[in-house]
Design a protein around this motif. Sequence first.
Motif, PDB file in Angstrom:
ATOM      1  N   LYS A  92      -7.549   3.365  -0.826  1.00 16.72           N
ATOM      2  CA  LYS A  92      -6.910   3.598  -2.118  1.00 16.72           C
ATOM      3  C   LYS A  92      -7.815   4.231  -3.169  1.00 16.72           C
ATOM      4  CE  LYS A  92      -6.856  -1.278  -3.427  1.00 16.72           C
ATOM      5  NZ  LYS A  92      -5.946  -2.226  -4.056  1.00 16.72           N
TER       6      LYS A  92
ATOM      7  N   VAL B 298      -0.367   5.870   5.194  1.00 16.99           N
ATOM      8  CA  VAL B 298      -1.230   4.692   5.159  1.00 16.99           C
ATOM      9  C   VAL B 298      -1.767   4.466   6.565  1.00 16.99           C
ATOM     10  CG1 VAL B 298      -1.370   2.211   4.695  1.00 16.99           C
ATOM     11  CG2 VAL B 298       0.142   3.661   3.309  1.00 16.99           C
TER      12      VAL B 298
ATOM     13  N   SER C 159      -8.870  -0.470   2.864  1.00 10.92           N
ATOM     14  CA  SER C 159      -7.930   0.476   2.274  1.00 10.92           C
ATOM     15  C   SER C 159      -8.654   1.743   1.839  1.00 10.92           C
ATOM     16  CB  SER C 159      -7.250  -0.165   1.058  1.00 10.92           C
ATOM     17  OG  SER C 159      -6.487   0.783   0.338  1.00 10.92           O
TER      18      SER C 159
ATOM     19  N   ASN D 118     -12.424   4.761   2.724  1.00  5.19           N
ATOM     20  CA  ASN D 118     -12.054   3.484   3.333  1.00  5.19           C
ATOM     21  C   ASN D 118     -13.083   2.415   2.976  1.00  5.19           C
ATOM     22  OD1 ASN D 118     -10.243   1.991   5.073  1.00  5.19           O
ATOM     23  ND2 ASN D 118     -11.936   1.891   6.532  1.00  5.19           N
TER      24      ASN D 118
ATOM     25  N   GLU E 289       0.859  -1.190   0.000  1.00  7.74           N
ATOM     26  CA  GLU E 289       0.000   0.000   0.000  1.00  7.74           C
ATOM     27  C   GLU E 289       0.891   1.235   0.000  1.00  7.74           C
ATOM     28  OE1 GLU E 289      -3.506   0.855   0.695  1.00  7.74           O
ATOM     29  OE2 GLU E 289      -4.177  -1.182   0.259  1.00  7.74           O
TER      30      GLU E 289
END
Length: 723
Positions: free
Chosen positions: A343, A323, A341, A347, A317
């Motif tokens: 990303k 992170v 995550s 979340n 990640e």
Amino acid sequence: MKTIQKAFVLFLFTSLSAIAQQKITLEEIWGGAFRTQGMTELAALKNTNQYTVLNFDKESKTMQIDLYDFATLNKVYALVDSKDFKLLTGIDSYTFSKDEKKILIANNSDQIFRHSFVANYFIYDITAQTLVKLADYKVQEPNFSPDGTKISYAFENNMYLYDIATKKHTRITKDGKKNAVINGVTDWVYEEEFAFVKAYDWNLNSDKIAFIRFDETDVPEFSMNVYGQELYPVTERFKYPKAGEKNSLVSLHIYDVKTGETKKVNLDQYSDFYIARMKWTNEGNTLSAQVLNRHQDNLDLLFVDGNSGATKVVLNEKEKAYVDVTDNLTFLKDNSFIWTSEKDGFNHIYHYSKEGKLKSQITKGLWEVTNYYGFDEKAGTIYYQSVENGSINRDVYSIKLNGSGKTRLTSSTGTNVATFSPNFQYFINSYSSAKNAPKYTLNESKTGKTIKTIVSNEVLETKLASYNLPSKEFFELTTEKGNKLNAWMIKPKDFDANKKYPVFMYQYSGPGSQQVNNDWNASDDYWFMMLAQQGYIVACVDGRGTGFKGADFKKCTQKELGKLEVEDQIDAAKVFGTYAYVDKSRIGIFGWSYGGFMASNCIFQGADVFKTAIAVAPVTSWRYYDSVYTERYMQTPQENASGYDNNSPITHVSKLKGNFLLIHGTADDNVHVQNTMKMIEALVQANKQFDWAIYPDKNHGIYGGKTRLQLYTKMTNFIKEKL
């Protein structure tokens, strides 16, 4: 008849006036008058459809671990009653063995730091109804082996193994030493910022223990005086890595229970790193470890071979800012795993194969998953909590592993927290809102249907009705710059829009935090209502950098803690100042810890906006705070000196115009009193008048005995005199 009616109306009016005039007192707030009923140490069993609660019998002054049935809510029996054992003077906490036939019971606990403690531990055999003391000394973090034959624990920085059958203690490590080497439990900064203490784990076969070793030798030492009752103060020393200073050197080890040998895992490919999490997978010889670089913007999920120690990166990640580390990693039967995550900007829950290949993104949307509850293998269903119903609320949901069939299981708007039965047939829901006191209900998991109320707080709600308390109004505030921020406001019950009111603002503002949330009152809320009863409007605004509105909103303060957050509080105060019913010359602000950092900055940098500020236990320069927290958001002072200094309240003391109260405890191991002392000196040298209070031997929470009552009396008087 008319005379009787008039008399009744007069009586009713008089009675209502009496109700309206009943005032909250600080003695009530800090004396526990508004304490809620709950379910203490609620724990769902894993092998039977039952749960346990820790209960206290007031008459006999004994404690019981009571067993209940999920389906009926009926009490089955008391697993343990302290009155049956002279050795057991109380029950502080408890944990079960994997087969749930034995219980480890802690009592006579001594707190070390925020999460860590030592205690006397007892092994209770449920079938035999026998109680055996684990050791003649207090230990840390004991844990049953999965087969239930042994217990591991930490004592004086070393790891030990206890054989239940032979009652033999085996020392696993021998190099543990205070302020030098720690085995199996975390150092101060890991405990505080990575939020775990037990730094070891058993594999499923019960033949290996993985543990983290912390070498603190080169970590700078912090000292503080403990005044106590003796003639001379005692100096307490502990290792505390401040921003940019040396951290503990961490290493990962695997102890073989059968051979007694310990192997070090080779992590030479990393330097200046953290082992943020570590746990065995469902394959008995495969260990997982989450290795984070010092900037905390790169995380590797490693799988480690338990025999050879060989490692491979299964998942990586990367983030521009940082992170977030969570406890959501869950291994399924096939050793594929659940991962959360940010990303995609929010979340969410992801499913990966055991090789680390993405199988699916399970949840999607412009909202955050706030808790992962578990996976029902039989039904192929995941249970989680999210803010899909508004960022200030929490609801419980179910969804299939492939992302289909999402169902909202809670229907009441507010904060819902679930505890699921082992077979996921039921869950106990804890619900509250700003208007509704906590209520615990039994719910069916497929639809969320409420079956029965377990605990309610109707007695408290009835009691509070006699106070005729003001309510919290939630809204979205838009600043002049166009920033949309969650907010709440408490107005006096007899609010008159034609009058002018002073405003007292409360905030915390730290990264990922939330104060504008729809749940039941904390002690501060009662204080705010008390102030509203005395003619103040109390308001709270979650500025940029706070949580649950996506990664961009949360991480926009990166490398500049205290810049945008302070700007937002000043801008929010300016918005309040435009309200016809607000006296813009009488706006104050209050905060604790990060909130104290903010309140200090606001009274200095917003000197023409804020008349009064109270800062409790504030960080006054991030140079004085710990490495893990500070560098996550700021990098190191060596790399980002301007970010540290430009936003430090100390830099801006010369701008103070209003009334400032500064408060700190001398035994604060978290935000050291050094922060306040440094700012006091800066204020003195700037020839600024201010008020301050120091609490001897009090930690970051500043409590004990009458301390909170005295503190809040001081703050209340300051507000009444200065705002």
